[in-house]
Design a protein around this motif. Sequence first.
Motif, PDB file in Angstrom:
ATOM      1  N   VAL A  76       2.114   2.678  16.378  1.00 27.45           N
ATOM      2  CA  VAL A  76       3.327   3.447  16.654  1.00 27.45           C
ATOM      3  C   VAL A  76       3.034   4.931  16.884  1.00 27.45           C
ATOM      4  O   VAL A  76       3.901   5.674  17.331  1.00 27.45           O
ATOM      5  N   ASP A  77       1.786   5.373  16.586  1.00 29.60           N
ATOM      6  CA  ASP A  77       1.462   6.791  16.758  1.00 29.60           C
ATOM      7  C   ASP A  77       0.840   7.090  18.121  1.00 29.60           C
ATOM      8  O   ASP A  77       0.431   8.215  18.401  1.00 29.60           O
ATOM      9  N   GLY A  78       0.741   6.080  18.979  1.00 30.14           N
ATOM     10  CA  GLY A  78       0.232   6.309  20.326  1.00 30.14           C
ATOM     11  C   GLY A  78      -1.275   6.237  20.452  1.00 30.14           C
ATOM     12  O   GLY A  78      -1.805   6.413  21.545  1.00 30.14           O
ATOM     13  N   THR A  79      -2.006   5.978  19.375  1.00 31.78           N
ATOM     14  CA  THR A  79      -3.454   5.865  19.474  1.00 31.78           C
ATOM     15  C   THR A  79      -3.837   4.601  20.219  1.00 31.78           C
ATOM     16  O   THR A  79      -3.083   3.635  20.267  1.00 31.78           O
ATOM     17  N   LYS A  80      -5.007   4.604  20.796  1.00 33.33           N
ATOM     18  CA  LYS A  80      -5.457   3.441  21.550  1.00 33.33           C
ATOM     19  C   LYS A  80      -5.972   2.373  20.593  1.00 33.33           C
ATOM     20  O   LYS A  80      -6.547   2.667  19.553  1.00 33.33           O
ATOM     21  N   ILE A  91      -1.718   1.797  25.018  1.00 32.70           N
ATOM     22  CA  ILE A  91      -0.450   1.111  24.823  1.00 32.70           C
ATOM     23  C   ILE A  91       0.281   1.089  26.157  1.00 32.70           C
ATOM     24  O   ILE A  91       0.329   2.098  26.862  1.00 32.70           O
ATOM     25  N   PRO A  92       0.861  -0.034  26.538  1.00 38.50           N
ATOM     26  CA  PRO A  92       1.590  -0.058  27.809  1.00 38.50           C
ATOM     27  C   PRO A  92       2.831   0.832  27.756  1.00 38.50           C
ATOM     28  O   PRO A  92       3.349   1.147  26.684  1.00 38.50           O
ATOM     29  N   ASP A  93       3.303   1.184  28.926  1.00 42.17           N
ATOM     30  CA  ASP A  93       4.496   2.025  29.008  1.00 42.17           C
ATOM     31  C   ASP A  93       5.761   1.226  28.750  1.00 42.17           C
ATOM     32  O   ASP A  93       6.723   1.741  28.182  1.00 42.17           O
ATOM     33  N   GLN A 291       3.520   7.118  25.200  1.00 45.39           N
ATOM     34  CA  GLN A 291       3.644   8.566  25.368  1.00 45.39           C
ATOM     35  C   GLN A 291       4.303   8.970  26.691  1.00 45.39           C
ATOM     36  O   GLN A 291       4.483  10.149  26.957  1.00 45.39           O
ATOM     37  N   ARG A 292       4.684   8.027  27.527  1.00 43.48           N
ATOM     38  CA  ARG A 292       5.346   8.361  28.792  1.00 43.48           C
ATOM     39  C   ARG A 292       6.734   8.919  28.510  1.00 43.48           C
ATOM     40  O   ARG A 292       7.484   8.363  27.712  1.00 43.48           O
ATOM     41  N   ASP A 293       7.085  10.019  29.184  1.00 46.67           N
ATOM     42  CA  ASP A 293       8.452  10.503  29.035  1.00 46.67           C
ATOM     43  C   ASP A 293       9.377   9.729  29.962  1.00 46.67           C
ATOM     44  O   ASP A 293       8.941   9.056  30.903  1.00 46.67           O
ATOM     45  N   PHE A 294      10.665   9.836  29.701  1.00 43.74           N
ATOM     46  CA  PHE A 294      11.617   9.020  30.438  1.00 43.74           C
ATOM     47  C   PHE A 294      11.647   9.368  31.920  1.00 43.74           C
ATOM     48  O   PHE A 294      11.907   8.491  32.758  1.00 43.74           O
ATOM     49  N   ALA A 295      11.363  10.613  32.245  1.00 43.74           N
ATOM     50  CA  ALA A 295      11.360  11.018  33.655  1.00 43.74           C
ATOM     51  C   ALA A 295      10.355  10.199  34.463  1.00 43.74           C
ATOM     52  O   ALA A 295      10.597   9.877  35.633  1.00 43.74           O
TER      53      ALA A 295
END
Length: 376
Positions: A76-80, A91-93, A291-295
Amino acid sequence: MLNRRQFLTISGLFAVTGALGGCQATAAQALQIYTLKGSVAPQLLALLRQTSPLRANLTPLEQLQELFEALQKFPVDGTKRKNWLGQAKSIPDLVTLGHGWYRQAIASGLIQPLPLTTLASWDSLGEPWQTFLRRDDQGSIAENGLLWGQPYRWGTTLLVYRKDKFKPLGWTPTDWADLWRPELQGKFSLLNHSREVLGFLLKKQGKSYNETDPQAIANLEADFRELHRQVKFYSSTDYLQPLDMGDTWLAQGWSQDILPLLKQDQNLGAVVPTSGTALWCDLWVQPQGSQRDFAALQPWFDFWWQPAAIQQLSRSSYGASPLIYAAPDLDPEITANPLIYLDPTTFQASEIIETLDPEITAQYQEIWQAVRRSEG
């Protein structure tokens, strides 16, 4: 075969990763998406390439259980994390999530909320989708809750039957009530799923599939006992082969299993029960650690609710778009198909089967087991 098996059983193995889109995009540019095999037809990817600069690499998994299991494994922390070769894997988007895991994924903190109301088509998304999507952080439906996923494909529970067996009878099935006809005793199968079967019994009484006190419903167990005497067997996995062999004349099943067979076997017919049925849906969700932003994700979400995508999905993915009833100028081949473009009254009477609290689920199981113990 794709399926929509009992959604509280999480098991399975990862399928081999395959890049189905974005051949000319770098890994950093392309969205990385885990999806259900077969739910994104090649025609849809071709349409995406034609209409958008967005690129996506899709990793197809065979079962919805596998997708939920994958979601549980992402940090959940975005680490690989490392794959089976020991290589770092991002992690997939986005991930496909079956509707039956939606509440659990939210309550477990596996996915993050999405500002879907910023999408141009949000206001066109009717019911039951808007109510279903809004949840509190425990996954319970909440009028002012957040949005945690975008539905992109939905389907139904159908009755599929052999035309040759019904022709001498002079009628074909239209609704659940037909299952009580004496000429069908021992001639049909039902899904081995308490909520699916008891749900249409509740529907027959004018109640909801998601009744929260089923033991208080008069005659529910008695109705099930009467129906049980009609049933040949229960199965959620092996109900189509007996139909093909003529061992059964009719089966309750999921549209994503049945619709492909109707194109192959002209002797099979199917109907959405007119009094209403259970709906299923697949959603795009963003893992908590992504970590992808919604934009960066918004073009993907926008694509699925564009008129051209709505048309193509409803033609090629054995399901319908949640915006099918709001789409302009639908092709006649779609609107003429009552298994995809449901009669509006039937659609409005249909419901998504919700994940209920354990004590309520136990009530359903108690009724289910009490009657099933009388088998044989």
